[in-house]
Scaffold this active site. Sequence first.
Site, PDB file in Angstrom:
ATOM      1  N   GLY A  15      36.152 -31.214 -42.834  1.00  0.00           N
ATOM      2  CA  GLY A  15      36.336 -29.812 -43.201  1.00  0.00           C
ATOM      3  C   GLY A  15      37.475 -29.606 -44.185  1.00  0.00           C
ATOM      4  O   GLY A  15      38.234 -28.638 -44.079  1.00  0.00           O
ATOM      5  N   THR A  67      37.335 -28.501 -46.999  1.00  0.00           N
ATOM      6  CA  THR A  67      37.121 -27.271 -47.774  1.00  0.00           C
ATOM      7  C   THR A  67      37.392 -26.003 -46.978  1.00  0.00           C
ATOM      8  O   THR A  67      37.270 -24.901 -47.504  1.00  0.00           O
ATOM      9  CB  THR A  67      35.660 -27.244 -48.268  1.00  0.00           C
ATOM     10  OG1 THR A  67      34.813 -27.581 -47.158  1.00  0.00           O
ATOM     11  CG2 THR A  67      35.437 -28.236 -49.395  1.00  0.00           C
ATOM     12  N   LEU A 103      28.051 -32.919 -40.366  1.00  0.00           N
ATOM     13  CA  LEU A 103      28.552 -33.528 -39.122  1.00  0.00           C
ATOM     14  C   LEU A 103      27.585 -33.337 -37.949  1.00  0.00           C
ATOM     15  O   LEU A 103      27.741 -33.971 -36.917  1.00  0.00           O
ATOM     16  CB  LEU A 103      29.923 -32.952 -38.773  1.00  0.00           C
ATOM     17  CG  LEU A 103      31.077 -33.433 -39.661  1.00  0.00           C
ATOM     18  CD1 LEU A 103      32.291 -32.532 -39.486  1.00  0.00           C
ATOM     19  CD2 LEU A 103      31.451 -34.884 -39.351  1.00  0.00           C
ATOM     20  N   ASN A 151      38.871 -31.291 -38.125  1.00  0.00           N
ATOM     21  CA  ASN A 151      39.163 -29.890 -38.447  1.00  0.00           C
ATOM     22  C   ASN A 151      37.895 -29.059 -38.680  1.00  0.00           C
ATOM     23  O   ASN A 151      37.897 -27.854 -38.430  1.00  0.00           O
ATOM     24  CB  ASN A 151      40.063 -29.871 -39.697  1.00  0.00           C
ATOM     25  CG  ASN A 151      40.133 -28.520 -40.343  1.00  0.00           C
ATOM     26  OD1 ASN A 151      40.705 -27.588 -39.767  1.00  0.00           O
ATOM     27  ND2 ASN A 151      39.553 -28.382 -41.521  1.00  0.00           N
ATOM     28  N   SER A 153      41.196 -24.038 -30.232  1.00  0.00           N
ATOM     29  CA  SER A 153      41.251 -22.580 -30.324  1.00  0.00           C
ATOM     30  C   SER A 153      41.597 -21.985 -28.966  1.00  0.00           C
ATOM     31  O   SER A 153      41.295 -22.561 -27.919  1.00  0.00           O
ATOM     32  CB  SER A 153      39.880 -22.069 -30.772  1.00  0.00           C
ATOM     33  OG  SER A 153      39.781 -20.688 -30.569  1.00  0.00           O
ATOM     34  N   TYR A 173      30.891 -21.813 -28.975  1.00  0.00           N
ATOM     35  CA  TYR A 173      32.147 -22.168 -29.662  1.00  0.00           C
ATOM     36  C   TYR A 173      33.270 -22.399 -28.636  1.00  0.00           C
ATOM     37  O   TYR A 173      34.003 -23.390 -28.703  1.00  0.00           O
ATOM     38  CB  TYR A 173      32.526 -21.054 -30.639  1.00  0.00           C
ATOM     39  CG  TYR A 173      33.805 -21.292 -31.412  1.00  0.00           C
ATOM     40  CD1 TYR A 173      33.829 -22.135 -32.518  1.00  0.00           C
ATOM     41  CD2 TYR A 173      34.996 -20.671 -31.038  1.00  0.00           C
ATOM     42  CE1 TYR A 173      35.007 -22.357 -33.231  1.00  0.00           C
ATOM     43  CE2 TYR A 173      36.168 -20.875 -31.740  1.00  0.00           C
ATOM     44  CZ  TYR A 173      36.173 -21.723 -32.845  1.00  0.00           C
ATOM     45  OH  TYR A 173      37.349 -21.937 -33.547  1.00  0.00           O
ATOM     46  N   LYS A 205      35.286 -25.951 -27.952  1.00  0.00           N
ATOM     47  CA  LYS A 205      36.736 -26.115 -28.132  1.00  0.00           C
ATOM     48  C   LYS A 205      37.411 -26.489 -26.804  1.00  0.00           C
ATOM     49  O   LYS A 205      38.381 -27.261 -26.781  1.00  0.00           O
ATOM     50  CB  LYS A 205      37.352 -24.837 -28.716  1.00  0.00           C
ATOM     51  CG  LYS A 205      36.916 -24.555 -30.150  1.00  0.00           C
ATOM     52  CD  LYS A 205      37.389 -25.627 -31.127  1.00  0.00           C
ATOM     53  CE  LYS A 205      37.008 -25.330 -32.561  1.00  0.00           C
ATOM     54  NZ  LYS A 205      37.481 -26.338 -33.522  1.00  0.00           N
TER      55      LYS A 205
END
Length: 242
Positions: free
Chosen positions: A14, A16, A60, A86, A138, A151, A155
């Site tokens: 990641g 970008t 990924l 990341n 997170s 999500y 995490k």
Amino acid sequence: MELLLQDKTLLMTGGTSRLGQALVRKAAREGARVFFTFFKSFRAAQELEETGAQGFSLDLANVPAVDRFAALFKEKTKGLDILIHNAAATADAPIHKMSEAQWDAVMRVNLKAPFYLTQKLLPLLLRRTPSKVFTLVSRAGIHGLAGASNYAASKGGLIAMTQALARELGREKVLVNAVNPGFMRSSMTAHVPDEVLQKNLQESPLQTFSDPEEVADFLIYLSSDRMRQVTGQVFHFESRSF
Ligand SMILES: NC(=O)c1ccc[n+]([C@@H]2O[C@H](COP(=O)([O-])OP(=O)(O)OC[C@H]3O[C@@H](n4cnc5c(N)ncnc54)[C@H](OP(=O)(O)O)[C@@H]3O)[C@@H](O)[C@H]2O)c1
């Protein structure tokens, strides 16, 4: 002047992302040989390569593609000092509307890929002492996030995996830590409604969003030889977490 990452080899996924771009630029300035992966942001990747960093387009979520990337990367480098997981995906929906595909897509990118890439690149990490693995986690992984159970679960799983690997790999001097960067303005948070943003701000003692530049500086410090004895930790920029 002493460069913090002189002669280090660093790979981050990641590159970008909002945080990734700051980190790639700072790591290159600090003397590291920087590699990064990206998914769809070809233009941003091209601009990042002007720093001397090398980018690889990689989905990924696609295990065979991750396999091929790991094999290629092993041919390119003799060792790996710093691996930063990341990249992250979101596919938000309330539980009654979340499809299996939405659940799987997020788990693949956010949890399975960090496991798989760490496993594949471990031989390179073991050639450096100490070597370091970082995960970007997170608040959602600890406190949950309504409408984003995929999500949040990814995490939360990543935090547990970070702590498990810290225990497992400590004797081999691979340090594994997690950083929660806090709420940053990025493509991931661009869709968050204004009233939610304001509520977040009001609940934060510092009443500010996180600055990706500051998070990147912290990761550079943790990646440097100044930090050699810290493992299994979760560092929070999110001031609501304490
Ligand atoms: N932003 C926040 O408020 C916040 C809060 C807590 C934690 N975090 C965590 O901090 C990290 C960075 O966040 P950010 O906001 O800077 O991210 P971001 O700007 O939204 O960027 C997401 C990154 O993940 C990559 N990506 C997405 N799907 C992918 C896939 N299938 N395969 C490979 N790469 C993929 C994207 O690549 P392309 O752009 O090339 O497509 C991009 O580089 C993430 O792990 C995130 O979960 C962020």
